[in-house]
Design an enzyme around this catalytic site. Structure first.
Site, PDB file in Angstrom:
ATOM      1  N   ASN A   9       0.865  -1.180   0.000  1.00 33.47           N
ATOM      2  CA  ASN A   9       0.000   0.000   0.000  1.00 33.47           C
ATOM      3  C   ASN A   9       0.903   1.231   0.000  1.00 33.47           C
ATOM      4  O   ASN A   9       1.510   1.546   1.014  1.00 33.47           O
ATOM      5  CB  ASN A   9      -0.883  -0.049   1.262  1.00 33.47           C
ATOM      6  CG  ASN A   9      -1.653   1.242   1.487  1.00 33.47           C
ATOM      7  OD1 ASN A   9      -1.767   2.081   0.603  1.00 33.47           O
ATOM      8  ND2 ASN A   9      -2.183   1.400   2.697  1.00 33.47           N
ATOM      9  N   TRP A  10       0.980   1.890  -1.144  1.00 35.69           N
ATOM     10  CA  TRP A  10       1.883   3.048  -1.252  1.00 35.69           C
ATOM     11  C   TRP A  10       1.348   4.273  -0.524  1.00 35.69           C
ATOM     12  O   TRP A  10       2.058   5.260  -0.382  1.00 35.69           O
ATOM     13  CB  TRP A  10       2.106   3.421  -2.721  1.00 35.69           C
ATOM     14  CG  TRP A  10       2.842   2.404  -3.537  1.00 35.69           C
ATOM     15  CD1 TRP A  10       3.316   1.183  -3.136  1.00 35.69           C
ATOM     16  CD2 TRP A  10       3.207   2.526  -4.931  1.00 35.69           C
ATOM     17  NE1 TRP A  10       3.947   0.536  -4.178  1.00 35.69           N
ATOM     18  CE2 TRP A  10       3.887   1.348  -5.292  1.00 35.69           C
ATOM     19  CE3 TRP A  10       3.009   3.507  -5.890  1.00 35.69           C
ATOM     20  CZ2 TRP A  10       4.377   1.133  -6.585  1.00 35.69           C
ATOM     21  CZ3 TRP A  10       3.498   3.296  -7.171  1.00 35.69           C
ATOM     22  CH2 TRP A  10       4.175   2.123  -7.509  1.00 35.69           C
ATOM     23  N   LYS A  11       0.092   4.246  -0.133  1.00 37.63           N
ATOM     24  CA  LYS A  11      -0.554   5.423   0.471  1.00 37.63           C
ATOM     25  C   LYS A  11      -0.367   6.634  -0.456  1.00 37.63           C
ATOM     26  O   LYS A  11      -0.319   6.472  -1.668  1.00 37.63           O
ATOM     27  CB  LYS A  11      -0.021   5.667   1.882  1.00 37.63           C
ATOM     28  CG  LYS A  11      -0.059   4.391   2.741  1.00 37.63           C
ATOM     29  CD  LYS A  11       0.178   4.651   4.175  1.00 37.63           C
ATOM     30  CE  LYS A  11       0.237   3.337   4.926  1.00 37.63           C
ATOM     31  NZ  LYS A  11       0.307   3.499   6.347  1.00 37.63           N
ATOM     32  N   HIS A  97      -9.086   0.779   5.761  1.00 39.78           N
ATOM     33  CA  HIS A  97      -7.776   1.046   6.376  1.00 39.78           C
ATOM     34  C   HIS A  97      -7.983   2.004   7.555  1.00 39.78           C
ATOM     35  O   HIS A  97      -8.823   2.906   7.497  1.00 39.78           O
ATOM     36  CB  HIS A  97      -6.835   1.656   5.336  1.00 39.78           C
ATOM     37  CG  HIS A  97      -5.418   1.692   5.812  1.00 39.78           C
ATOM     38  ND1 HIS A  97      -4.957   2.642   6.687  1.00 39.78           N
ATOM     39  CD2 HIS A  97      -4.373   0.865   5.551  1.00 39.78           C
ATOM     40  CE1 HIS A  97      -3.686   2.400   6.948  1.00 39.78           C
ATOM     41  NE2 HIS A  97      -3.301   1.328   6.267  1.00 39.78           N
ATOM     42  N   GLU A  99      -6.412   4.484   8.504  1.00 37.92           N
ATOM     43  CA  GLU A  99      -6.275   5.914   8.156  1.00 37.92           C
ATOM     44  C   GLU A  99      -7.567   6.442   7.541  1.00 37.92           C
ATOM     45  O   GLU A  99      -7.950   7.593   7.769  1.00 37.92           O
ATOM     46  CB  GLU A  99      -5.076   6.103   7.202  1.00 37.92           C
ATOM     47  CG  GLU A  99      -3.762   5.901   7.945  1.00 37.92           C
ATOM     48  CD  GLU A  99      -2.617   5.403   7.086  1.00 37.92           C
ATOM     49  OE1 GLU A  99      -2.702   5.439   5.853  1.00 37.92           O
ATOM     50  OE2 GLU A  99      -1.611   4.945   7.684  1.00 37.92           O
ATOM     51  N   GLU A 169      -4.510  -5.225  11.139  1.00 36.34           N
ATOM     52  CA  GLU A 169      -3.479  -4.195  11.273  1.00 36.34           C
ATOM     53  C   GLU A 169      -3.675  -3.455  12.593  1.00 36.34           C
ATOM     54  O   GLU A 169      -4.463  -2.488  12.662  1.00 36.34           O
ATOM     55  CB  GLU A 169      -3.579  -3.188  10.128  1.00 36.34           C
ATOM     56  CG  GLU A 169      -3.442  -3.801   8.755  1.00 36.34           C
ATOM     57  CD  GLU A 169      -2.977  -2.764   7.741  1.00 36.34           C
ATOM     58  OE1 GLU A 169      -1.921  -2.978   7.158  1.00 36.34           O
ATOM     59  OE2 GLU A 169      -3.665  -1.742   7.568  1.00 36.34           O
ATOM     60  N   GLY A 175       3.204   2.079  10.847  1.00 35.98           N
ATOM     61  CA  GLY A 175       4.130   3.198  10.628  1.00 35.98           C
ATOM     62  C   GLY A 175       4.893   3.609  11.874  1.00 35.98           C
ATOM     63  O   GLY A 175       5.523   4.660  11.899  1.00 35.98           O
ATOM     64  N   SER A 215       4.296  -2.258  10.394  1.00 34.15           N
ATOM     65  CA  SER A 215       5.757  -2.274  10.498  1.00 34.15           C
ATOM     66  C   SER A 215       6.368  -3.618  10.107  1.00 34.15           C
ATOM     67  O   SER A 215       7.360  -4.059  10.706  1.00 34.15           O
ATOM     68  CB  SER A 215       6.203  -1.845  11.898  1.00 34.15           C
ATOM     69  OG  SER A 215       5.761  -0.525  12.159  1.00 34.15           O
ATOM     70  N   GLY A 236       3.018  -1.180   4.299  1.00 33.14           N
ATOM     71  CA  GLY A 236       2.989   0.252   4.009  1.00 33.14           C
ATOM     72  C   GLY A 236       4.383   0.743   3.656  1.00 33.14           C
ATOM     73  O   GLY A 236       4.858   0.590   2.535  1.00 33.14           O
TER      74      GLY A 236
HETATM   75  C1  PEP Z   1      -0.386   0.023   6.531  1.00 27.39           C
HETATM   76  O1  PEP Z   1      -0.608   1.210   6.651  1.00 27.39           O
HETATM   77  O2  PEP Z   1      -1.204  -0.730   5.957  1.00 27.39           O
HETATM   78  C2  PEP Z   1       0.856  -0.486   7.071  1.00 27.39           C
HETATM   79  C3  PEP Z   1       0.931  -1.737   7.387  1.00 27.39           C
HETATM   80  O3  PEP Z   1       1.873   0.441   7.239  1.00 27.39           O
HETATM   81  P1  PEP Z   1       3.366   0.143   7.739  1.00 27.39           P
HETATM   82  O4  PEP Z   1       3.825  -1.136   7.063  1.00 27.39           O
HETATM   83  O5  PEP Z   1       4.149   1.330   7.301  1.00 27.39           O
HETATM   84  O6  PEP Z   1       3.297  -0.017   9.215  1.00 27.39           O
END
Ligand code: PEP
Length: 255
Positions: A9-11, A97, A99, A169, A175, A215, A236
């Protein structure tokens, strides 16, 4: 046999040139994946047609979108419908998600409608769930996640559910550099599988792909993916660097 998936997921990151370069770099290092393993790349909407062209002919790597709107068409300025995504060759859509839930106030009723839009348009849903830190600290994460799943996807019939992947998640791990331990991930994934089994039966639950996100990186992916109920990851930050994303894909390929 249930599918293993690593999804990036590039966001809201990377311009078109950077995105094209990243996809090329991923291709250069992509290991051979066996039949039940798959990579998904979910760039921002603007990238979709470009990334779709790059993915032409690939079976192992599919295109994902990070969101869609809850209605099929109309006066919703700035929104993108599931049908539009389908026409751009999107195969998976991330829904729910944390966010989106937090910054855009997407509640369960809206997410259930988005899930429907994705499925009506013959794509697969990656349905995200996960608890904030205060819920984890209170020890009530199982009920919290169960409610999210119940409200977001339990209106679906058994056949529809086969086109849903769940991504657990924990918000405190997204993050933050703080990954759930493999034991914490396994406990929750087993719980989620149990919740699915209670509603849809053991066979459906056994076939469901449940991803871990938060992470995840090359150094912890192998241990997480080795857990019996962890079927890959939603990635992410580490999906923005080819070497890191490939390291995570390798961990899945080695299983
Ligand atoms: C995400 O936002 O889906 C995610 C898992 O982010 P990260 O890997 O950066 O924690």
């Amino acid at each position: 046999m249930r599918k293993k998936i690593v999804a990036g997921n590039w966001k809201m990151n990377l311009d078109l040139n950077e995105g094209a370069e990243l996809v090329n770099d991923i291709f250069k290092g992509l290991p051979v994946l066996s039949e039940h393993k798959q990579v998904v790349i979910a760039p921002p909407y603007l990238h979709l047609t470009q990334t779709a062209a790059q993915l032409t002919g690939m079976i192992d790597v599919q295109l994902g979108a990070q969101n869609c709107y809850s209605e099929s068409a109309g006066a919703f300025t700035g929104e993108v419908s599931a049908a539009m995504l389908k026409s751009a060759e999107v195969a998976f859509v991330i829904i729910g998600h944390s966010e989106r839930r937090e910054y855009f106030r997407e509640d369960s009723a809206m997410l259930a409608k988005k899930v429907n839009q994705v499925l009506i348009n013959d794509m697969k849903v990656i349905f995200c769930c996960g608890e904030p830190l205060e819920i984890r600290d209170a020890g009530t994460q199982n009920t919290y996640v169960e409610t999210q799943i119940n409200e977001g996807i339990f209106h679906l019939g058994e056949a529809q559910l086969q086109n849903v992947v769940i991504a657990y998640e924990p918000i405190w791990a997204i993050g933050t550099g703080r990954t759930a331990t493999s034991a914490q991930a396994q406990d929750m994934h087993a719980h989620i599988r149990g919740v699915i089994a209670a509603k849809y039966g053991k066979d459906v639950a056994e076939n469901m792909t449940i991803l871990y996100g938060g992470s995840c990186k090359p150094s912890n992916a192998a241990e997480l993916f080795a857990c019996a109920d962890v079927d890959g990851g939603l990635i992410g930050g580490a999906s923005l660097k080819a070497s890191e994303f490939l390291g995570i894909i390798e961990a899945m390929a080695d299983l």
